[in-house]
Design a protein around this motif. Structure first.
Motif, PDB file in Angstrom:
ATOM      1  N   VAL A   1       0.856  -1.192   0.000  1.00 32.80           N
ATOM      2  CA  VAL A   1       0.000   0.000   0.000  1.00 32.80           C
ATOM      3  C   VAL A   1       0.895   1.246   0.000  1.00 32.80           C
ATOM      4  O   VAL A   1       1.786   1.386   0.840  1.00 32.80           O
ATOM      5  CB  VAL A   1      -0.928   0.010   1.225  1.00 32.80           C
ATOM      6  CG1 VAL A   1      -1.770   1.291   1.237  1.00 32.80           C
ATOM      7  CG2 VAL A   1      -1.837  -1.225   1.219  1.00 32.80           C
ATOM      8  N   ILE A   2       0.662   2.119  -0.976  1.00 39.66           N
ATOM      9  CA  ILE A   2       1.456   3.341  -1.144  1.00 39.66           C
ATOM     10  C   ILE A   2       0.601   4.548  -0.779  1.00 39.66           C
ATOM     11  O   ILE A   2      -0.463   4.762  -1.364  1.00 39.66           O
ATOM     12  CB  ILE A   2       1.936   3.492  -2.610  1.00 39.66           C
ATOM     13  CG1 ILE A   2       2.709   2.252  -3.075  1.00 39.66           C
ATOM     14  CG2 ILE A   2       2.761   4.766  -2.785  1.00 39.66           C
ATOM     15  CD1 ILE A   2       4.055   2.080  -2.447  1.00 39.66           C
ATOM     16  N   THR A   3       1.051   5.323   0.214  1.00 39.65           N
ATOM     17  CA  THR A   3       0.370   6.559   0.586  1.00 39.65           C
ATOM     18  C   THR A   3       1.408   7.685   0.636  1.00 39.65           C
ATOM     19  O   THR A   3       2.608   7.433   0.552  1.00 39.65           O
ATOM     20  CB  THR A   3      -0.308   6.444   1.971  1.00 39.65           C
ATOM     21  OG1 THR A   3       0.708   6.170   2.945  1.00 39.65           O
ATOM     22  CG2 THR A   3      -1.339   5.322   1.992  1.00 39.65           C
ATOM     23  N   ILE A   4       0.938   8.915   0.766  1.00 39.70           N
ATOM     24  CA  ILE A   4       1.872  10.037   0.945  1.00 39.70           C
ATOM     25  C   ILE A   4       2.716   9.776   2.189  1.00 39.70           C
ATOM     26  O   ILE A   4       2.188   9.345   3.215  1.00 39.70           O
ATOM     27  CB  ILE A   4       1.120  11.378   1.111  1.00 39.70           C
ATOM     28  CG1 ILE A   4       0.164  11.620  -0.053  1.00 39.70           C
ATOM     29  CG2 ILE A   4       2.104  12.546   1.268  1.00 39.70           C
ATOM     30  CD1 ILE A   4       0.813  11.992  -1.354  1.00 39.70           C
ATOM     31  N   PHE A   5       4.012  10.025   2.095  1.00 37.95           N
ATOM     32  CA  PHE A   5       4.996   9.815   3.158  1.00 37.95           C
ATOM     33  C   PHE A   5       5.369   8.342   3.353  1.00 37.95           C
ATOM     34  O   PHE A   5       6.106   8.032   4.290  1.00 37.95           O
ATOM     35  CB  PHE A   5       4.563  10.422   4.506  1.00 37.95           C
ATOM     36  CG  PHE A   5       4.396  11.909   4.484  1.00 37.95           C
ATOM     37  CD1 PHE A   5       5.368  12.728   3.943  1.00 37.95           C
ATOM     38  CD2 PHE A   5       3.255  12.504   5.007  1.00 37.95           C
ATOM     39  CE1 PHE A   5       5.212  14.113   3.929  1.00 37.95           C
ATOM     40  CE2 PHE A   5       3.089  13.884   4.997  1.00 37.95           C
ATOM     41  CZ  PHE A   5       4.070  14.682   4.449  1.00 37.95           C
ATOM     42  N   SER A   6       4.836   7.434   2.499  1.00 35.11           N
ATOM     43  CA  SER A   6       5.319   6.049   2.573  1.00 35.11           C
ATOM     44  C   SER A   6       6.808   6.025   2.262  1.00 35.11           C
ATOM     45  O   SER A   6       7.286   6.734   1.374  1.00 35.11           O
ATOM     46  CB  SER A   6       4.599   5.160   1.542  1.00 35.11           C
ATOM     47  OG  SER A   6       3.299   4.860   1.943  1.00 35.11           O
ATOM     48  N   LEU A   7       7.520   5.167   2.977  1.00 31.23           N
ATOM     49  CA  LEU A   7       8.940   4.982   2.721  1.00 31.23           C
ATOM     50  C   LEU A   7       9.100   3.735   1.855  1.00 31.23           C
ATOM     51  O   LEU A   7       8.588   2.665   2.204  1.00 31.23           O
ATOM     52  CB  LEU A   7       9.676   4.804   4.044  1.00 31.23           C
ATOM     53  CG  LEU A   7      11.157   5.107   4.045  1.00 31.23           C
ATOM     54  CD1 LEU A   7      11.412   6.578   3.722  1.00 31.23           C
ATOM     55  CD2 LEU A   7      11.755   4.758   5.403  1.00 31.23           C
ATOM     56  N   VAL A   8       9.738   3.889   0.713  1.00 28.12           N
ATOM     57  CA  VAL A   8       9.925   2.764  -0.213  1.00 28.12           C
ATOM     58  C   VAL A   8      11.399   2.702  -0.612  1.00 28.12           C
ATOM     59  O   VAL A   8      12.165   3.627  -0.344  1.00 28.12           O
ATOM     60  CB  VAL A   8       9.049   2.925  -1.477  1.00 28.12           C
ATOM     61  CG1 VAL A   8       7.581   2.906  -1.117  1.00 28.12           C
ATOM     62  CG2 VAL A   8       9.396   4.215  -2.229  1.00 28.12           C
ATOM     63  N   GLU A   9      11.778   1.601  -1.220  1.00 30.67           N
ATOM     64  CA  GLU A   9      13.140   1.513  -1.749  1.00 30.67           C
ATOM     65  C   GLU A   9      13.078   1.467  -3.272  1.00 30.67           C
ATOM     66  O   GLU A   9      12.241   0.774  -3.859  1.00 30.67           O
ATOM     67  CB  GLU A   9      13.848   0.285  -1.191  1.00 30.67           C
ATOM     68  CG  GLU A   9      13.985   0.375   0.318  1.00 30.67           C
ATOM     69  CD  GLU A   9      15.270  -0.234   0.825  1.00 30.67           C
ATOM     70  OE1 GLU A   9      16.138  -0.568   0.001  1.00 30.67           O
ATOM     71  OE2 GLU A   9      15.404  -0.353   2.056  1.00 30.67           O
ATOM     72  N   VAL A  10      13.950   2.248  -3.900  1.00 29.96           N
ATOM     73  CA  VAL A  10      13.924   2.364  -5.352  1.00 29.96           C
ATOM     74  C   VAL A  10      15.305   2.073  -5.923  1.00 29.96           C
ATOM     75  O   VAL A  10      16.323   2.157  -5.224  1.00 29.96           O
ATOM     76  CB  VAL A  10      13.464   3.776  -5.804  1.00 29.96           C
ATOM     77  CG1 VAL A  10      12.066   4.080  -5.298  1.00 29.96           C
ATOM     78  CG2 VAL A  10      14.436   4.845  -5.352  1.00 29.96           C
ATOM     79  N   VAL A  11      15.303   1.750  -7.208  1.00 24.98           N
ATOM     80  CA  VAL A  11      16.538   1.566  -7.963  1.00 24.98           C
ATOM     81  C   VAL A  11      16.509   2.554  -9.123  1.00 24.98           C
ATOM     82  O   VAL A  11      15.532   2.606  -9.881  1.00 24.98           O
ATOM     83  CB  VAL A  11      16.650   0.129  -8.505  1.00 24.98           C
ATOM     84  CG1 VAL A  11      17.938  -0.036  -9.317  1.00 24.98           C
ATOM     85  CG2 VAL A  11      16.603  -0.883  -7.371  1.00 24.98           C
ATOM     86  N   LEU A  12      17.557   3.364  -9.227  1.00 26.33           N
ATOM     87  CA  LEU A  12      17.696   4.279 -10.362  1.00 26.33           C
ATOM     88  C   LEU A  12      18.567   3.596 -11.397  1.00 26.33           C
ATOM     89  O   LEU A  12      19.681   3.163 -11.101  1.00 26.33           O
ATOM     90  CB  LEU A  12      18.338   5.597  -9.920  1.00 26.33           C
ATOM     91  CG  LEU A  12      17.629   6.351  -8.793  1.00 26.33           C
ATOM     92  CD1 LEU A  12      18.395   7.623  -8.440  1.00 26.33           C
ATOM     93  CD2 LEU A  12      16.193   6.694  -9.171  1.00 26.33           C
ATOM     94  N   GLN A  13      18.047   3.483 -12.621  1.00 28.68           N
ATOM     95  CA  GLN A  13      18.813   2.795 -13.659  1.00 28.68           C
ATOM     96  C   GLN A  13      18.737   3.562 -14.973  1.00 28.68           C
ATOM     97  O   GLN A  13      17.746   4.222 -15.286  1.00 28.68           O
ATOM     98  CB  GLN A  13      18.310   1.365 -13.842  1.00 28.68           C
ATOM     99  CG  GLN A  13      16.842   1.248 -14.189  1.00 28.68           C
ATOM    100  CD  GLN A  13      16.369  -0.192 -14.156  1.00 28.68           C
ATOM    101  OE1 GLN A  13      16.830  -0.997 -13.355  1.00 28.68           O
ATOM    102  NE2 GLN A  13      15.433  -0.514 -15.040  1.00 28.68           N
ATOM    103  N   ALA A  14      19.846   3.479 -15.717  1.00 28.61           N
ATOM    104  CA  ALA A  14      19.948   4.214 -16.981  1.00 28.61           C
ATOM    105  C   ALA A  14      19.003   3.615 -18.010  1.00 28.61           C
ATOM    106  O   ALA A  14      18.762   2.401 -18.038  1.00 28.61           O
ATOM    107  CB  ALA A  14      21.381   4.162 -17.488  1.00 28.61           C
ATOM    108  N   GLU A  15      18.473   4.483 -18.869  1.00 28.83           N
ATOM    109  CA  GLU A  15      17.663   4.023 -19.988  1.00 28.83           C
ATOM    110  C   GLU A  15      18.553   3.925 -21.218  1.00 28.83           C
ATOM    111  O   GLU A  15      19.609   4.559 -21.302  1.00 28.83           O
ATOM    112  CB  GLU A  15      16.497   4.982 -20.229  1.00 28.83           C
ATOM    113  CG  GLU A  15      15.511   5.018 -19.070  1.00 28.83           C
ATOM    114  CD  GLU A  15      14.327   5.942 -19.337  1.00 28.83           C
ATOM    115  OE1 GLU A  15      14.264   6.521 -20.446  1.00 28.83           O
ATOM    116  OE2 GLU A  15      13.487   6.087 -18.442  1.00 28.83           O
ATOM    117  N   SER A  16      18.130   3.135 -22.168  1.00 29.45           N
ATOM    118  CA  SER A  16      18.964   2.908 -23.350  1.00 29.45           C
ATOM    119  C   SER A  16      19.021   4.128 -24.261  1.00 29.45           C
ATOM    120  O   SER A  16      19.994   4.334 -24.981  1.00 29.45           O
ATOM    121  CB  SER A  16      18.430   1.693 -24.138  1.00 29.45           C
ATOM    122  OG  SER A  16      17.060   1.893 -24.443  1.00 29.45           O
ATOM    123  N   THR A  17      17.979   4.940 -24.220  1.00 28.39           N
ATOM    124  CA  THR A  17      17.954   6.113 -25.107  1.00 28.39           C
ATOM    125  C   THR A  17      18.465   7.348 -24.381  1.00 28.39           C
ATOM    126  O   THR A  17      18.031   7.643 -23.261  1.00 28.39           O
ATOM    127  CB  THR A  17      16.516   6.394 -25.595  1.00 28.39           C
ATOM    128  OG1 THR A  17      15.672   6.556 -24.451  1.00 28.39           O
ATOM    129  CG2 THR A  17      16.001   5.252 -26.440  1.00 28.39           C
TER     130      THR A  17
END
Length: 553
Positions: free
Chosen positions: A501-517
């Protein structure tokens, strides 16, 4: 290197030869003897600069002399750029057109030729320099007892970095080893400089506290700083710039000088003062934000700048992520804010429109950075006329307003280019060093996506549901609060689908990855259950430029 070659090396790209001919021809240049009779000689005073360690255009210096009665003589000394930029000259025209220096990640595009920026005007240590000073008698609490404006000559005794000044503030009773400090001229000791920094810090804390009691607002946005490879120029790493006590010290005295000069030139030239106003937030966007905060149950008071600042400085919860929640809310509150603008006082009829909303003061201007802002050069000329050093500025109010408009346009463009430069270098970093993982905090929810503030890097990204390995997703409002329920595809047949469940102020973990273009990158949400703990990543440090105004000053 001979001086003629040196001059050509200091020639900015595209600077016409007739502009360079406006510069002093005989190098090395020395202050003409007649200037000593026209100026207050402060060369024996303990005066020093505090700047980023990489700075080469030093346009402000400070001094703080204890008085027998317990008060202090405090000076802000600004490079006298207008001395080298004759009004109406080719150099003046080029500077007026450029209007500002542009600071990119890897370089500076200067407003003035480098010979001026880095040599003649720059307040380099152990060198006689022409300055314009504001000197006060201040109580330890920062109350102004006396104020003096005038042209001066200084000799800075040392070039401190923010890190040097910070170490002095953090070690009030310990002597800092000489090897940890830059060279200091023999006329002054490291102890004298250290004590001056401590005294300035003590007064600055009082000034700052009083400003916020009086209703000022500060909206600090997270800023990225990069470490670059010396050979390739590519980013090797980055960190969030930490704004420390040494930065605040410098900022307080620059604000004090700017406000003092604003009042001085407006009293002298009520129809012809170049000032800087900051309009209140945009009404419609602000009302949307008020409604959002009400829906979220956030106790934010938008009735004034001071009330908003008080709301933002209250802790949101008592856990270690309260700072992250504050960053998210600060970002939301920045959106309705308008840009601060230069204007000519004679063309605005209502003095209430002169006000600076964020600083909550009636009059403000820019005086402290003439090497990199043309508006400050104009203000120096106005101040010189107000003090009888020269004839009044030969510029009609509507002409001055046109120049103010141009300065506003160039400032906005340079700010945008700076942001694009940071984005480009971060995209390169993701491509070269990624994928990068970080905790992120949710700051907005849509039906098919949500926005996050990536805490380690201070960047904002939108995460799209259709880019995730979801079985389904569902948007709803619980009460008035938006909520996204994500149902993840199980990783193997025996597992149940994971629900998130995603709400405002939820803490999540993300991965930033390059796009091919091109040089683009995307943010992908990590699957629940695969998340290692990364911590809030909020204590990384760096130093940027002068305490140049935040988005609001």
């Amino acid at each position: 290197m001979s001086h003629p070659d040196y001059r050509m090396n200091l020639r900015p790209l595209g600077t016409p030869r007739e502009v360079l001919e406006c510069l002093p021809q005989g190098l090395p240049w020395t202050i003409p003897p007649e200037e000593f009779s026209k100026r207050r000689d402060l060369r024996k005073d303990c005066i020093f600069t505090i700047d980023p360690s990489t700075a080469r255009d030093l346009d402000d210096a400070l001094s703080c002399k204890p008085l027998a009665d317990g008060n202090f003589k405090v000076g802000v000394h600004i490079a006298d750029v207008s001395y080298f930029v004759p009004e109406g000259s080719d150099l003046d025209k080029v500077a007026a057109e450029r209007a500002t220096s542009v600071y990119l990640v890897q370089k500076v595009v200067p407003m003035l030729p480098r010979l001026l920026c880095e040599e003649l005007c720059s307040l380099n240590p152990m060198s006689d320099k022409l300055t314009f000073s504001v000197i006060w008698t201040l109580t330890p609490e920062g109350k102004i007892l006396d104020e003096w404006f005038g042209r001066t000559i200084i000799r800075s005794c040392t070039k401190l970095s923010y890190e040097h000044a910070q170490s002095m503030i953090e070690s009030p009773t310990e002597k800092i080893p000489a090897k940890e400090l830059p060279p200091i001229s023999p006329e002054h000791s490291s102890e004298e400089v250290h004590q001056a920094v401590l005294n300035l810090h003590g007064i600055a804390k009082q000034l700052r506290q009083q400003r916020f009691v009086d209703g000022a607002l500060r909206l600090d946005q997270l800023k990225l700083a990069f470490t670059l490879d010396h050979e390739t120029g590519l980013p090797q790493g980055c960190h969030i710039y930490e704004y420390r006590e040494s930065n605040k010290l410098v900022e307080e005295f620059m604000l004090l000088a700017n406000m003092a000069v604003a009042h001085k030139i407006h009293r002298a030239f009520p129809e012809q003062a170049l000032l800087r106003r900051h309009p209140p937030p945009q009404t419609r966007m602000l009302s949307d934000l008020v409604e959002f905060c009400d829906q979220m149950g956030l106790p934010v008071d938008f009735s004034s700048a001071g009330a908003l600042n008080k709301s933002l400085t209250q802790t949101f919860g008592d856990d270690k992520y309260s700072l992250a929640r504050k960053e998210v809310l600060t970002n939301m509150c920045s959106r309705p804010m308008q840009m601060a603008l230069y204007f000519c006082s004679g063309l605005l009829q209502d003095p209430a429109q002169f006000r600076h909303y964020a600083l909550n003061v009636p009059l403000y201007t820019h005086f402290t950075s003439p090497i990199r802002r043309f508006a400050d050069v104009l203000v120096h000329r106005l101040l010189a006329a107000a003090l009888g050093y020269r004839e009044r500025l030969d510029m009609a109010p509507d002409t001055l307003q046109k120049q103010a408009d141009h300065c506003n346009d160039r400032r906005m463009a340079s700010k945008r280019v700076q942001e694009l430069s940071t984005s480009l270098f971060f995209a390169v970093l993701v491509k070269e060093s990624g994928p990068l993982e970080s905790e992120a905090m949710v700051m907005g929810i849509l039906k098919q996506a949500f926005d996050v503030l990536v805490l380690r890097y201070g960047v904002q990204k939108r995460i799209y549901c259709n880019a995730l390995a979801l079985r389904s997703h569902h948007f709803q409002k619980v009460g008035k609060k938006p909520e996204l329920t994500l149902v993840w595809e199980p990783e193997d047949m025996e597992q149940e689908p994971a629900q998130q469940v995603i709400t405002i102020f939820s803490l999540v973990e993300v991965v930033l990855q390059a796009e091919s273009t091109a040089l683009k990158y995307s943010a992908i949400l990590k699957r629940p259950g695969t998340q290692g703990h990364l911590g809030p990543e909020k204590e990384e440090e760096e130093s940027d430029g002068e305490p140049e105004d935040s988005s609001t000053s």
